[in-house]
Design a protein around this motif. Structure first.
Motif, PDB file in Angstrom:
ATOM      1  N   HIS A 118      -7.895   5.089   3.582  1.00 45.32           N
ATOM      2  CA  HIS A 118      -6.799   3.655   3.168  1.00 45.32           C
ATOM      3  C   HIS A 118      -7.825   2.572   2.905  1.00 45.32           C
ATOM      4  O   HIS A 118      -8.537   2.355   4.037  1.00 45.32           O
ATOM      5  CB  HIS A 118      -5.975   3.556   3.773  1.00 45.32           C
ATOM      6  CG  HIS A 118      -4.432   2.599   3.249  1.00 45.32           C
ATOM      7  ND1 HIS A 118      -4.563   1.032   2.993  1.00 45.32           N
ATOM      8  CD2 HIS A 118      -3.370   3.021   3.222  1.00 45.32           C
ATOM      9  CE1 HIS A 118      -3.855   0.171   3.381  1.00 45.32           C
ATOM     10  NE2 HIS A 118      -2.677   1.398   2.705  1.00 45.32           N
ATOM     11  N   THR A 190      -5.732   0.648  -7.081  1.00 48.21           N
ATOM     12  CA  THR A 190      -5.142   1.312  -7.609  1.00 48.21           C
ATOM     13  C   THR A 190      -5.766   2.302  -6.837  1.00 48.21           C
ATOM     14  O   THR A 190      -5.193   3.721  -6.201  1.00 48.21           O
ATOM     15  CB  THR A 190      -6.814   2.513  -9.009  1.00 48.21           C
ATOM     16  OG1 THR A 190      -6.209   1.229  -9.838  1.00 48.21           O
ATOM     17  CG2 THR A 190      -6.428   3.561  -9.241  1.00 48.21           C
ATOM     18  N   ARG A 192      -5.450   1.461  -3.176  1.00 44.30           N
ATOM     19  CA  ARG A 192      -4.803   0.962  -2.276  1.00 44.30           C
ATOM     20  C   ARG A 192      -3.004   1.797  -2.471  1.00 44.30           C
ATOM     21  O   ARG A 192      -2.286   2.467  -1.997  1.00 44.30           O
ATOM     22  CB  ARG A 192      -4.040  -0.323  -2.245  1.00 44.30           C
ATOM     23  CG  ARG A 192      -3.117  -0.531  -1.507  1.00 44.30           C
ATOM     24  CD  ARG A 192      -2.717  -2.300  -1.499  1.00 44.30           C
ATOM     25  NE  ARG A 192      -3.735  -2.637  -1.147  1.00 44.30           N
ATOM     26  CZ  ARG A 192      -4.447  -3.149   0.541  1.00 44.30           C
ATOM     27  NH1 ARG A 192      -4.034  -2.414   0.819  1.00 44.30           N
ATOM     28  NH2 ARG A 192      -5.333  -3.785   0.571  1.00 44.30           N
ATOM     29  N   THR A 193      -2.748   1.638  -3.630  1.00 45.22           N
ATOM     30  CA  THR A 193      -1.823   2.682  -4.503  1.00 45.22           C
ATOM     31  C   THR A 193      -1.930   3.744  -4.572  1.00 45.22           C
ATOM     32  O   THR A 193      -0.508   5.340  -3.731  1.00 45.22           O
ATOM     33  CB  THR A 193      -1.535   2.633  -5.957  1.00 45.22           C
ATOM     34  OG1 THR A 193      -1.289   1.315  -6.485  1.00 45.22           O
ATOM     35  CG2 THR A 193       0.166   3.158  -6.566  1.00 45.22           C
ATOM     36  N   HIS A 195      -2.791   6.046  -1.914  1.00 50.77           N
ATOM     37  CA  HIS A 195      -2.881   6.323  -0.430  1.00 50.77           C
ATOM     38  C   HIS A 195      -1.248   5.694  -0.092  1.00 50.77           C
ATOM     39  O   HIS A 195      -0.887   6.343   0.737  1.00 50.77           O
ATOM     40  CB  HIS A 195      -3.664   5.198   0.904  1.00 50.77           C
ATOM     41  CG  HIS A 195      -4.957   6.254   1.005  1.00 50.77           C
ATOM     42  ND1 HIS A 195      -5.117   6.964   1.546  1.00 50.77           N
ATOM     43  CD2 HIS A 195      -6.558   6.235   0.327  1.00 50.77           C
ATOM     44  CE1 HIS A 195      -6.932   7.287   1.257  1.00 50.77           C
ATOM     45  NE2 HIS A 195      -7.257   6.670   0.450  1.00 50.77           N
ATOM     46  N   GLU A 196      -0.626   4.902  -0.846  1.00 52.83           N
ATOM     47  CA  GLU A 196       0.730   4.377  -0.687  1.00 52.83           C
ATOM     48  C   GLU A 196       1.861   4.760  -1.010  1.00 52.83           C
ATOM     49  O   GLU A 196       2.772   5.249  -0.525  1.00 52.83           O
ATOM     50  CB  GLU A 196       0.951   2.712  -0.605  1.00 52.83           C
ATOM     51  CG  GLU A 196       0.033   2.181   0.349  1.00 52.83           C
ATOM     52  CD  GLU A 196      -0.333   0.128   0.280  1.00 52.83           C
ATOM     53  OE1 GLU A 196       0.717  -0.299  -0.530  1.00 52.83           O
ATOM     54  OE2 GLU A 196      -0.579  -0.241   0.805  1.00 52.83           O
ATOM     55  N   THR A 197       1.665   5.868  -2.037  1.00 54.62           N
ATOM     56  CA  THR A 197       2.332   6.791  -2.811  1.00 54.62           C
ATOM     57  C   THR A 197       2.134   7.985  -2.625  1.00 54.62           C
ATOM     58  O   THR A 197       2.943   9.123  -3.076  1.00 54.62           O
ATOM     59  CB  THR A 197       2.618   6.106  -4.169  1.00 54.62           C
ATOM     60  OG1 THR A 197       1.316   6.625  -4.508  1.00 54.62           O
ATOM     61  CG2 THR A 197       2.936   4.173  -4.115  1.00 54.62           C
ATOM     62  N   GLY A 198       0.577   8.801  -2.657  1.00 53.95           N
ATOM     63  CA  GLY A 198       0.120  10.122  -1.915  1.00 53.95           C
ATOM     64  C   GLY A 198       0.155  10.642  -3.596  1.00 53.95           C
ATOM     65  O   GLY A 198      -0.012  11.773  -3.825  1.00 53.95           O
ATOM     66  N   GLU A 199       0.816   9.453  -5.168  1.00 56.56           N
ATOM     67  CA  GLU A 199       0.127   9.942  -6.396  1.00 56.56           C
ATOM     68  C   GLU A 199      -1.256   9.132  -6.573  1.00 56.56           C
ATOM     69  O   GLU A 199      -1.527   8.133  -6.676  1.00 56.56           O
ATOM     70  CB  GLU A 199       1.957   9.334  -6.996  1.00 56.56           C
ATOM     71  CG  GLU A 199       2.323  10.093  -6.324  1.00 56.56           C
ATOM     72  CD  GLU A 199       4.216   9.454  -7.567  1.00 56.56           C
ATOM     73  OE1 GLU A 199       3.672   8.800  -8.261  1.00 56.56           O
ATOM     74  OE2 GLU A 199       5.124   9.603  -6.817  1.00 56.56           O
ATOM     75  N   PRO A 201      -3.404   8.442  -9.821  1.00 57.55           N
ATOM     76  CA  PRO A 201      -3.319   7.263 -10.367  1.00 57.55           C
ATOM     77  C   PRO A 201      -3.639   8.889 -11.637  1.00 57.55           C
ATOM     78  O   PRO A 201      -4.804   9.127 -12.119  1.00 57.55           O
ATOM     79  CB  PRO A 201      -3.919   5.988 -10.212  1.00 57.55           C
ATOM     80  CG  PRO A 201      -3.793   5.726  -8.693  1.00 57.55           C
ATOM     81  CD  PRO A 201      -3.583   7.375  -8.129  1.00 57.55           C
TER      82      PRO A 201
END
Length: 244
Positions: A118, A190, A192-193, A195-199, A201
């Motif tokens: 992260h 991108t 950060r997203t 790691h925080e959503t698990g999806e 990009p």
């Protein structure tokens, strides 16, 4: 491209550098190398020490001059460097000093997988590294200044190099941390997203697919079937009709 050497282990270079001072038996050589910190200057394994001594002797880069016995200790063979060994030492030093070689430090390996962390954790860990690095730089600079009062600078130039490389790394880390903490690092959102959503990009998925798709070799011949030629002609005709 490094030259292929009769004894390519860097420990051989260290042994030659010791014997150029004076003849010694292997125990004396090992003691001198440890005292000079040669095992910190170059990567080698002490377990291969006697094998290296034997190979240097085999290829006439060093030669036995006498055997000595001290008290009840086992007999020891004293070696000296030969003319061929001196030439090898000089040639090897020229190569190492003049020719850059790709090196792969552990830190580079970690940076290559930094995306696995992260961004907040990565920032904290990089700051921790910088703190430790700055403390080591202060200690190394104090040690170097103390040594310079007793030892000629010529024999400390590798320590100067180490200090310069650490200074450069610390400067790079400060710049990187400034970007991460200010939010100006490209792609930080991108990262950060993910790691925080698990999806993953979409742009990263597309990049991964593009980089993992084998490219056709320019030497690979392209075959055209009659159907493909017909389709191509029809497409050209349609484009012509459209533009007309």
């Amino acid at each position: 491209m490094p030259k292929r050497r009769k004894v390519g282990n860097l420990l051989a270079l260290a042994v030659l550098s010791a014997l150029v001072q004076r003849p010694m038996h292997p125990y004396e050589i090992a003691t001198a190398l440890r005292a000079w910190g040669k095992d910190q200057d170059m990567e080698f394994k002490w377990g291969s020490f006697y094998t290296v001594i034997g190979n240097l002797d085999k290829h006439h880069l060093i030669e036995a001059v006498e055997s000595v016995r001290e008290g009840r200790r086992p007999e020891r063979t004293v070696y000296r460097i030969t003319d061929a060994g001196r030439a090898e030492l000089v040639d090897w030093a020229r190569e190492l000093v003049s020719t850059p070689m790709a090196e792969q430090p552990r830190f580079r390996a970690g940076l290559s997988v930094l995306a696995a962390l992260h961004p907040d954790e990565a920032t904290a860990l990089l700051r921790q590294r910088l703190d430790l690095l700055e403390a080591a730089i202060r200690q190394d600079r104090e040690a170097l200044d103390a040594h310079l009062r007793e030892i000629p600078r010529l024999f400390l130039v590798e320590s100067e190099y180490d200090l310069a490389m650490r200074d450069a790394e610390a400067a790079w880390l400060r710049a990187l941390l400034a970007e991460l903490t200010s939010g100006s690092y490209p792609g930080l959102d991108t990262w950060r997203t993910f790691h925080e959503t698990g999806e993953m990009p979409a742009e990263l998925t597309e990049l991964a697919e593009k980089s993992s798709t084998p490219k056709a070799s320019p030497d690979t011949p392209t075959t055209h079937t009659p159907e493909a030629s017909t389709d191509s002609s029809d497409s050209s005709s349609r484009r012509a009709d459209t533009t007309g």
